[in-house]
Design a protein around this motif. Structure first.
Motif, short mmCIF file in Angstrom:
data_model
loop_
_atom_site.label_atom_id
_atom_site.label_comp_id
_atom_site.label_asym_id
_atom_site.label_seq_id
_atom_site.Cartn_x
_atom_site.Cartn_y
_atom_site.Cartn_z
N ASP A 158 -5.68 17.57 7.58
CA ASP A 158 -6.16 17.93 6.25
C ASP A 158 -7.67 17.69 6.14
N ARG A 170 1.86 -0.03 6.32
CA ARG A 170 1.07 0.96 7.02
C ARG A 170 0.77 0.44 8.42
N ARG A 200 10.90 0.67 3.34
CA ARG A 200 9.54 1.13 3.61
C ARG A 200 8.76 0.05 4.36
N ALA A 256 1.90 10.07 7.89
CA ALA A 256 1.50 9.80 9.27
C ALA A 256 1.49 8.32 9.59
N ASP A 257 1.54 7.47 8.56
CA ASP A 257 1.24 6.06 8.79
C ASP A 257 2.44 5.19 9.16
N GLN A 279 4.99 4.46 7.49
CA GLN A 279 5.56 3.66 6.40
C GLN A 279 7.00 4.08 6.13
N GLU A 292 -6.58 9.94 10.25
CA GLU A 292 -5.52 9.06 10.75
C GLU A 292 -5.65 8.78 12.25
N HIS A 346 -3.16 15.62 -0.12
CA HIS A 346 -1.86 15.35 0.48
C HIS A 346 -0.81 16.41 0.17
N PRO A 378 1.34 15.27 7.31
CA PRO A 378 -0.04 15.46 6.87
C PRO A 378 -0.91 14.32 7.39
N SER A 429 -4.96 2.83 3.06
CA SER A 429 -4.29 3.79 2.20
C SER A 429 -5.32 4.81 1.70
N LYS A 430 -4.90 6.06 1.68
CA LYS A 430 -5.78 7.11 1.15
C LYS A 430 -5.50 7.33 -0.33
N TYR A 484 -4.85 12.72 7.25
CA TYR A 484 -6.24 12.72 6.78
C TYR A 484 -6.90 11.46 7.31
N1 UDP Z 1 -3.23 12.50 3.23
C1 UDP Z 1 -3.65 13.82 3.36
N2 UDP Z 1 -4.71 14.27 2.61
C2 UDP Z 1 -5.37 13.47 1.71
C3 UDP Z 1 -4.91 12.13 1.56
C4 UDP Z 1 -3.84 11.68 2.32
O1 UDP Z 1 -3.09 14.59 4.14
O2 UDP Z 1 -6.30 13.95 1.08
C5 UDP Z 1 -2.09 12.03 4.03
C6 UDP Z 1 -2.33 10.74 4.80
O3 UDP Z 1 -2.90 10.99 6.06
C7 UDP Z 1 -0.91 10.18 4.93
C8 UDP Z 1 -0.25 10.64 3.65
O4 UDP Z 1 -1.04 11.71 3.16
O5 UDP Z 1 -0.21 10.71 6.03
C9 UDP Z 1 -0.09 9.56 2.61
O6 UDP Z 1 -1.29 8.88 2.41
P1 UDP Z 1 -1.38 7.29 2.36
O7 UDP Z 1 -0.49 6.68 3.40
O8 UDP Z 1 -2.81 6.91 2.45
O9 UDP Z 1 -0.83 6.98 0.91
P2 UDP Z 1 0.06 5.69 0.44
O10 UDP Z 1 1.22 5.60 1.39
O11 UDP Z 1 -0.83 4.52 0.52
O12 UDP Z 1 0.49 6.04 -0.95
#
Ligand code: UDP
Ligand code: MG
Length: 329
Positions: free
Chosen positions: A52, A211, A208, A107-108, A110, A17, A84, A13, A216-217, A15
């Motif tokens: 997304d 990023r 892990r 996608a990041d 992690q 990115e 997400h 996914p 972070s989203k 968003y």
């Molecule tokens: N993402 C998405 N839609 C959203 C928010 C996030 O598809 O509305 C995706 C984002 O691109 C990433 C994944 O969900 O690939 C996880 O998000 P993020 O890394 O920001 O979250 P964290 O790892 O900080 O919890």
């Protein structure tokens, strides 16, 4: 499925990115070349980026990657931002009939790409679900670690059984994906849902990373609403807690009543201003909290009853299957 075929679709996914996509694609391609070379996965395997509803160049980059190397990259464009969980589901449901197994990954970068080998091996050994579990959180800030680990513990206390320290990095067989398609709930919480499906499963541990780029989203506000959604989607324990609280309060109020009568007959009844004021505030707060929790469930019912599509696929670009199909779920 009788014979073990091994076409792997990765679902990523995305968003906003644009900063990480090229690097993610580059690293995944290297991994795919290696996996295909060693015969662990078939050459029909693909990496599917799900856009997304990004507002940056994400979809442009995905199309570019697909045009340059359709043997590796495919893309799904959602009609708008669906969140997400829905983006992951959209990807999984789109590929469920053309793959043997699918891995969802952020996608990041992690999640550790090198854990994919072990996941595929576990699948080939007969596991239908393989959970990617974080063995360490060295790179997370104290706050993220504290809130995230608290989240898993709180979920468990509240009655939603999730795999500890497992997010959405997991492999599922197409068989499991077909069963997942039968879960029509709008309030989607995949980490709670997948263990409910059952089948033979196991864990693969990985560290892990930080990023790769971008932000972070999932700010705290989103994380909190994610936790509340997870709990209220999977457990009615909060409602039972309200009942228990109500019961305890009734017992206390009977005791308080007895106490008032005793004090009255002792002739000291002008006392009690503080106890009255305190109880008004306390009971008022408790009632509001209880109403809020019930409201949370009513809101869930409202969303489920409307049964709106969880996502809308605008485009699917994939060279092995029909191109540009549109579908609703
Ligand atoms: N993402 C998405 N839609 C959203 C928010 C996030 O598809 O509305 C995706 C984002 O691109 C990433 C994944 O969900 O690939 C996880 O998000 P993020 O890394 O920001 O979250 P964290 O790892 O900080 O919890
Ligand atoms: Mg992330």
């Amino acid at each position: 499925m009788t014979e073990k075929s091994n076409t792997l679709y990765m679902v990523i996914p995305c968003y906003n990115e644009e900063e990480v996509l090229y690097e993610t694609a580059k690293q995944l391609k290297v991994k795919y070349e290696q996996l295909i070379g060693s015969g662990l996965i078939s050459s029909e395997s693909r990496i599917v980026f799900v856009n997304d509803g990004s507002r940056d160049k994400t979809w442009q980059i995905i199309s570019e990657l697909h045009n340059a190397e359709p043997r590796f990259f495919s893309g799904i464009n959602l009609a708008r931002n669906s969140g997400h969980q829905n983006a992951v589901l959209a990807g999984l449901m789109t590929v469920k009939d053309i793959c043997d197994m699918a891995i969802s990954m952020d996608a990041d970068l992690q999640d550790d790409i090198n854990a994919i080998d072990a996941m595929v091996e576990k699948y080939l050994e007969g596991n239908q679900v393989v959970y990617g579990v974080r063995s360490a959180r060295k790179t997370d800030t104290f706050f993220k670690k504290f809130t995230a680990e608290g989240f898993y513990k709180f979920m468990k206390i509240m009655g939603a059984d999730v795999v500890y320290n497992h997010a959405d990095f997991r492999l599922m067989s197409s068989r499991v994906l077909c069963e997942l398609a039968e879960y029509k709930e709008v309030n989607l919480f995949l980490r709670g849902l997948v263990p409910l499906i059952g089948f033979q499963s196991c864990n693969v541990y990985y560290e892990r990373h930080e990023r790769f780029a971008g932000e972070s989203k999932y700010p705290l506000k989103k994380m909190l609403s994610f936790a509340i959604n997870g709990i209220t989607s999977f457990s009615t324990k909060p409602l039972k807690l309200i009942t228990a609280m109500g019961f305890i309060m009734s017992v206390i109020s009977v005791l308080a009543m007895l106490w008032t009568i005793v004090v009255k007959f002792m002739g000291k009844s002008e006392l009690g201003w503080s106890s009255t004021v305190c109880s008004i505030w306390f009971i008022g707060g408790l009632q509001l909290l209880a109403l809020g929790i019930i409201g949370e469930y009513v809101g869930k019912i409202y969303a489920e009853v409307k049964h709106r599509p969880r996502y809308i696929v605008a485009d699917f670009i994939n060279n092995s299957e029909s191109e540009n199909i549109s579908e609703e779920k």
